[in-house]
Every structure is written in structure tokens, then in C-alpha cells.
Design a protein around this motif. Structure first.
Motif, PDB file in Angstrom:
ATOM      1  N   ARG A 224      94.576  66.274 -30.422  1.00 25.19           N
ATOM      2  CA  ARG A 224      94.887  65.208 -31.190  1.00 25.19           C
ATOM      3  C   ARG A 224      95.258  64.009 -30.537  1.00 25.19           C
ATOM      4  O   ARG A 224      96.402  63.567 -30.491  1.00 25.19           O
ATOM      5  CB  ARG A 224      96.083  65.554 -32.378  1.00 25.19           C
TER       6      ARG A 224
ATOM      7  N   ALA B 187      96.033  71.960 -38.893  1.00 20.24           N
ATOM      8  CA  ALA B 187      95.628  70.752 -39.313  1.00 20.24           C
ATOM      9  C   ALA B 187      95.128  70.585 -40.747  1.00 20.24           C
ATOM     10  O   ALA B 187      94.609  71.477 -41.308  1.00 20.24           O
ATOM     11  CB  ALA B 187      94.418  70.414 -38.221  1.00 20.24           C
TER      12      ALA B 187
ATOM     13  N   ARG C 170      84.804  60.142 -32.090  1.00 21.89           N
ATOM     14  CA  ARG C 170      84.998  61.452 -32.187  1.00 21.89           C
ATOM     15  C   ARG C 170      84.061  62.055 -30.990  1.00 21.89           C
ATOM     16  O   ARG C 170      83.106  62.962 -31.288  1.00 21.89           O
ATOM     17  CB  ARG C 170      84.774  62.149 -33.647  1.00 21.89           C
TER      18      ARG C 170
ATOM     19  N   ASN D 210      98.948  65.011 -23.415  1.00 19.49           N
ATOM     20  CA  ASN D 210      99.352  65.875 -24.569  1.00 19.49           C
ATOM     21  C   ASN D 210      99.474  67.138 -24.314  1.00 19.49           C
ATOM     22  O   ASN D 210     100.223  67.802 -25.029  1.00 19.49           O
ATOM     23  CB  ASN D 210      98.331  65.210 -25.780  1.00 19.49           C
TER      24      ASN D 210
ATOM     25  N   SER E 224      90.666  58.716 -22.976  1.00 20.89           N
ATOM     26  CA  SER E 224      90.842  59.641 -23.911  1.00 20.89           C
ATOM     27  C   SER E 224      91.373  61.097 -23.229  1.00 20.89           C
ATOM     28  O   SER E 224      92.344  61.850 -23.700  1.00 20.89           O
ATOM     29  CB  SER E 224      89.707  60.079 -24.770  1.00 20.89           C
TER      30      SER E 224
ATOM     31  N   ASP F  36      90.319  58.958 -29.666  1.00 17.78           N
ATOM     32  CA  ASP F  36      88.967  59.591 -29.524  1.00 17.78           C
ATOM     33  C   ASP F  36      88.026  58.568 -30.167  1.00 17.78           C
ATOM     34  O   ASP F  36      87.419  58.987 -31.006  1.00 17.78           O
ATOM     35  CB  ASP F  36      88.836  61.017 -29.491  1.00 17.78           C
TER      36      ASP F  36
ATOM     37  N   THR G 234      96.588  71.248 -30.440  1.00 18.89           N
ATOM     38  CA  THR G 234      97.406  70.200 -30.580  1.00 18.89           C
ATOM     39  C   THR G 234      97.208  69.053 -29.696  1.00 18.89           C
ATOM     40  O   THR G 234      97.133  68.158 -29.834  1.00 18.89           O
ATOM     41  CB  THR G 234      98.930  70.931 -30.646  1.00 18.89           C
TER      42      THR G 234
ATOM     43  N   SER H 142      84.959  63.869 -28.379  1.00 16.50           N
ATOM     44  CA  SER H 142      85.572  64.870 -27.713  1.00 16.50           C
ATOM     45  C   SER H 142      85.110  64.900 -26.017  1.00 16.50           C
ATOM     46  O   SER H 142      84.438  65.849 -25.708  1.00 16.50           O
ATOM     47  CB  SER H 142      85.101  66.083 -28.241  1.00 16.50           C
TER      48      SER H 142
END
Length: 222
Positions: A71, A21, A77, A155, A148, A74, A68, A79
Motif C-alpha cells: 500500500r 483491504a 498502478r 513499508n 515506489s 504507485d 500491507t 506494481s
């Protein structure tokens, strides 16, 4: 079959597949046109749960896949997800404990059902449980955080596939059991989005019927 054996050995040792990243604040492209990515997404297909074998992603290779996978959209942020990894003998130990949970939650469970539970996680060398872990702070809707979690789970499948691994997203009763939640140490606000089984495919999955997009699309005109 020698080529396939060599491929498995190569995949088992691969690391640093994904680029690191960039530093926080680095300008990023708003779009990344890629015919290869378009082809990859249009042909996405889960593996058959009964057709996964060793090797599977482990160590740094698995860490890269998970990094990965995160990503995803979100809001603020948060999480709102976390991962629990099952590898090696831990899969069998979980199966034994899960069978005890099943016995306590369903006293009528037949012996063959309990035996089947013991082997559920043995279907793949690497299993990742994705936990939805939202925070109800009155700012970011819990529903957005759960979406999310769905995105990070999907993902994860895509990242693993792109790295050369076969995978499938399953829930089964393990994702809806209070006893299993307790066994895994989930908090009251947490629940399982599912289990991602990862490994090497022993057979090619067959294409299945896909929905016709037309009746599922509408245009709002006011």
C-alpha cells in the motif's frame, strides 16, 4: 524470560493482524490522525543484523505483511516490484550458490569471505529480497517506479515491526552482483533494492544519533 518465550510463540502463530483491504471504489479517509502511529514512526529503529533469531513471520502472517507493504504510492498502478522469500533450508542453499558466484566474480576472495557468504541469509529465519521491476513504457517514469520500490521496501519493515517482528534492510554485495541477479532469475530491467531480514530480536537496539532537521529544510520563496 518465560514471558519472552511465550511472546515468541504467540507471534509465530499470529495471523489476520491487519484489516482486509476494502472493496475497490470504497470511499477512504484522506487522513487518519493517530497519536499511536506518530509515536511508532518517531521511534522506528532497525534491529541489529547479528541479533535476530527464530521465530520469524511465515505463511499467512508473512503474506499479510507483504500485502500491507504494497500500500504505497504507485503511479498508474504499475506494481513495479516483487518479492523473493527465503526460509528454512533455502537460505543455506542460496548461501552455497552465492559463494560460488562470489568465487567466479572475485577469484581473489579468501576462504573466510566465501564461508561468510554462505551464512549471510542464516542471520534471520525469514529473509525477503525486494526486486525493483520497472516497466519503461514511456508513460510512468522509471525513476518514479524505483522510488515506489524504495517505499514498498520501507513499508515492509514498518508492517513487520507493527506486527511484532524485528527487522533490518541490508544490501551488501548481494544486491549489486550480476551473478546473484542471474541466480535469482532477475530480468535485464530488474535489480535488487535489498534484503529484509525478519525475526525475533535477541537484544534491544540502541538509539543512534539522528540528523538535525533544520539545515535539511528550506522554503522556496520565488
Amino acid at each position: 524470560m518465560a514471558d519472552k518465550t511465550g511472546l515468541r510463540a504467540y507471534l509465530a502463530q499470529m495471523t489476520e493482524i491487519f484489516p482486509p483491504a476494502p472493496a475497490v471504489g470504497t470511499p477512504m479517509l484522506p487522513a487518519r490522525p493517530s497519536p499511536e502511529a506518530c509515536g511508532f514512526l518517531s521511534l522506528r529503529r532497525s534491529a541489529n543484523k547479528a541479533m535476530l533469531t527464530s521465530p520469524g513471520p511465515t505463511g499467512e502472517a508473512l503474506n499479510e505483511i507483504l500485502a500491507t507493504a504494497m500500500r504505497v504510492p504507485d503511479h498508474r498502478r504499475m506494481s513495479p516490484w516483487r518479492f523473493i522469500i527465503f526460509e528454512g533450508d533455502a537460505r543455506a542453499r542460496f548461501g552455497q550458490a552465492a559463494a560460488e558466484v562470489q568465487r567466479s566474480e572475485d577469484p581473489s576472495a579468501k576462504p573466510e569471505a566465501l564461508e561468510a557468504t554462505k551464512t549471510l541469509l542464516m542471520r534471520a529465519p525469514t529473509v525477503v529480497a525486494v526486486v525493483s521491476s520497472p516497466t519503461d513504457d514511456g508513460k510512468t517514469p522509471v525513476w518514479e517506479q524505483e522510488l515506489s520500490t524504495g517505499a514498498v521496501t520501507y513499508n515492509l519493515l514498518l508492517a513487520a515491526n507493527a506486527a511484532g517482528w524485528a527487522g533490518v534492510w541490508l544490501t551488501e554485495w548481494l544486491a549489486f552482483s550480476e551473478g546473484i541477479n542471474k541466480l535469482l532469475g532477475l530480468e535485464d530491467n530488474e535489480r535488487l533494492a535489498g534484503y529484509i531480514y525478519l525475526g525475533t530480536a535477541t537484544a534491544d537496539p540502541q538509539e543512534r544519533a539522528r540528523p538535525d532537521a533544520a539545515p535539511l529544510i528550506s522554503h522556496w520563496s520565488g
